[in-house]
Write a protein that holds these residues in place. Sequence first.
Motif, PDB file in Angstrom:
ATOM      1  N   MET A 179       2.614   0.098   9.401  1.00  0.00           N
ATOM      2  CA  MET A 179       2.348  -0.198   7.994  1.00  0.00           C
ATOM      3  C   MET A 179       1.868  -1.642   7.837  1.00  0.00           C
ATOM      4  O   MET A 179       2.102  -2.489   8.697  1.00  0.00           O
ATOM      5  CB  MET A 179       3.609   0.021   7.155  1.00  0.00           C
ATOM      6  N   THR A 180       1.189  -1.911   6.722  1.00  0.00           N
ATOM      7  CA  THR A 180       0.693  -3.254   6.426  1.00  0.00           C
ATOM      8  C   THR A 180       1.776  -4.068   5.732  1.00  0.00           C
ATOM      9  O   THR A 180       2.286  -3.671   4.684  1.00  0.00           O
ATOM     10  CB  THR A 180      -0.551  -3.195   5.527  1.00  0.00           C
TER      11      THR A 180
ATOM     12  N   TYR B 107       0.799  -1.222   0.000  1.00  0.00           N
ATOM     13  CA  TYR B 107       0.000   0.000   0.000  1.00  0.00           C
ATOM     14  C   TYR B 107       0.837   1.279   0.000  1.00  0.00           C
ATOM     15  O   TYR B 107       0.291   2.371   0.152  1.00  0.00           O
ATOM     16  CB  TYR B 107      -0.956  -0.002   1.196  1.00  0.00           C
ATOM     17  N   LEU B 108       2.147   1.158  -0.169  1.00  0.00           N
ATOM     18  CA  LEU B 108       2.984   2.345  -0.315  1.00  0.00           C
ATOM     19  C   LEU B 108       2.787   2.930  -1.713  1.00  0.00           C
ATOM     20  O   LEU B 108       2.337   2.243  -2.634  1.00  0.00           O
ATOM     21  CB  LEU B 108       4.456   1.987  -0.109  1.00  0.00           C
TER      22      LEU B 108
ATOM     23  N   GLN C 100       4.986   3.546  -3.781  1.00  0.00           N
ATOM     24  CA  GLN C 100       5.797   2.649  -4.598  1.00  0.00           C
ATOM     25  C   GLN C 100       5.977   1.353  -3.804  1.00  0.00           C
ATOM     26  O   GLN C 100       6.870   1.263  -2.953  1.00  0.00           O
ATOM     27  CB  GLN C 100       7.154   3.276  -4.923  1.00  0.00           C
ATOM     28  N   PRO C 101       5.093   0.367  -4.036  1.00  0.00           N
ATOM     29  CA  PRO C 101       5.162  -0.884  -3.273  1.00  0.00           C
ATOM     30  C   PRO C 101       6.571  -1.449  -3.252  1.00  0.00           C
ATOM     31  O   PRO C 101       7.287  -1.408  -4.259  1.00  0.00           O
ATOM     32  CB  PRO C 101       4.199  -1.804  -4.037  1.00  0.00           C
ATOM     33  N   MET C 102       6.980  -1.954  -2.091  1.00  0.00           N
ATOM     34  CA  MET C 102       8.333  -2.472  -1.968  1.00  0.00           C
ATOM     35  C   MET C 102       8.319  -3.861  -1.345  1.00  0.00           C
ATOM     36  O   MET C 102       7.301  -4.315  -0.803  1.00  0.00           O
ATOM     37  CB  MET C 102       9.207  -1.520  -1.153  1.00  0.00           C
ATOM     38  N   GLN C 103       9.464  -4.511  -1.436  1.00  0.00           N
ATOM     39  CA  GLN C 103       9.623  -5.872  -0.932  1.00  0.00           C
ATOM     40  C   GLN C 103      10.954  -5.958  -0.200  1.00  0.00           C
ATOM     41  O   GLN C 103      11.959  -5.427  -0.665  1.00  0.00           O
ATOM     42  CB  GLN C 103       9.594  -6.848  -2.109  1.00  0.00           C
ATOM     43  N   VAL C 104      10.947  -6.607   0.976  1.00  0.00           N
ATOM     44  CA  VAL C 104      12.180  -6.792   1.736  1.00  0.00           C
ATOM     45  C   VAL C 104      12.286  -8.259   2.145  1.00  0.00           C
ATOM     46  O   VAL C 104      11.307  -9.005   2.091  1.00  0.00           O
ATOM     47  CB  VAL C 104      12.216  -5.893   2.998  1.00  0.00           C
ATOM     48  N   LYS C 105      13.480  -8.653   2.541  1.00  0.00           N
ATOM     49  CA  LYS C 105      13.696 -10.015   3.011  1.00  0.00           C
ATOM     50  C   LYS C 105      13.411 -10.099   4.508  1.00  0.00           C
ATOM     51  O   LYS C 105      13.852  -9.261   5.284  1.00  0.00           O
ATOM     52  CB  LYS C 105      15.139 -10.455   2.743  1.00  0.00           C
ATOM     53  N   GLY C 106      12.655 -11.118   4.880  1.00  0.00           N
ATOM     54  CA  GLY C 106      12.369 -11.351   6.284  1.00  0.00           C
ATOM     55  C   GLY C 106      12.770 -12.761   6.673  1.00  0.00           C
ATOM     56  O   GLY C 106      13.127 -13.581   5.822  1.00  0.00           O
TER      57      GLY C 106
END
Length: 210
Positions: A199-200, A146-147, A149-155
């Motif tokens: 944030m979601t 929902y940003l 610019q949708p982003m992705q990180v490693k968890g």
Amino acid sequence: MKIKAGLYIGIAMVLIVGGSLLAVKGKDAVSQAESRKQGILEAEQTTLFYQNSPGAIAEAGASAGDSVREGEVLFKVKSAGEGDKEVLAPYDGLVDRVNVEKGDQVQAGVPLAVVQKNTYYTDLYIQESEIQQLEVNQSIDVHFPYLDQPMQVKGTVNSISSAPLFATLRMSREKGQADLSMFLVRISMDSNTDLLPGMTAEVKLDEITD
């Protein structure tokens, strides 16, 4: 008549095939939606309490927003009963709030500051039928859809435990299913200047491969 009959049959076949394709697409959309598990991004914080005999703050070396290292001296307290005492950072992180300043009188139980870890986490509720896709220490992609610019990180999967009963009942009833066992999965990730607690966060189980 034969031409009309053939035309009607052709139209019927088109409608049947089209309906089947829509049904398949609809099923795929539902499946994809169910594979998306969402939670709220959280930051682990620790409140530092003064734990010694009464004294005065001799040095306050920490300010809100400061980055600190584990073991770094945040406060020095001059205590009449125990001499000089140091209050140390419990881990690498960020000073979220400071409640005292130099010269303040303190006694046991007074909150001095709040320190936030350098990692964030999110808790997800996963059904019993899906939990075998996850294991502790597993690396996993975490999305923030929902940003602007949708982003992705490693968890990383930190822990897997049985979910509270209320969560199991709520999730089962929302889906109109018999009560299913639910599991609480905690996923941690490094903090990021683009991310904020609240944030979601989203994990897509259909992206996970063995």
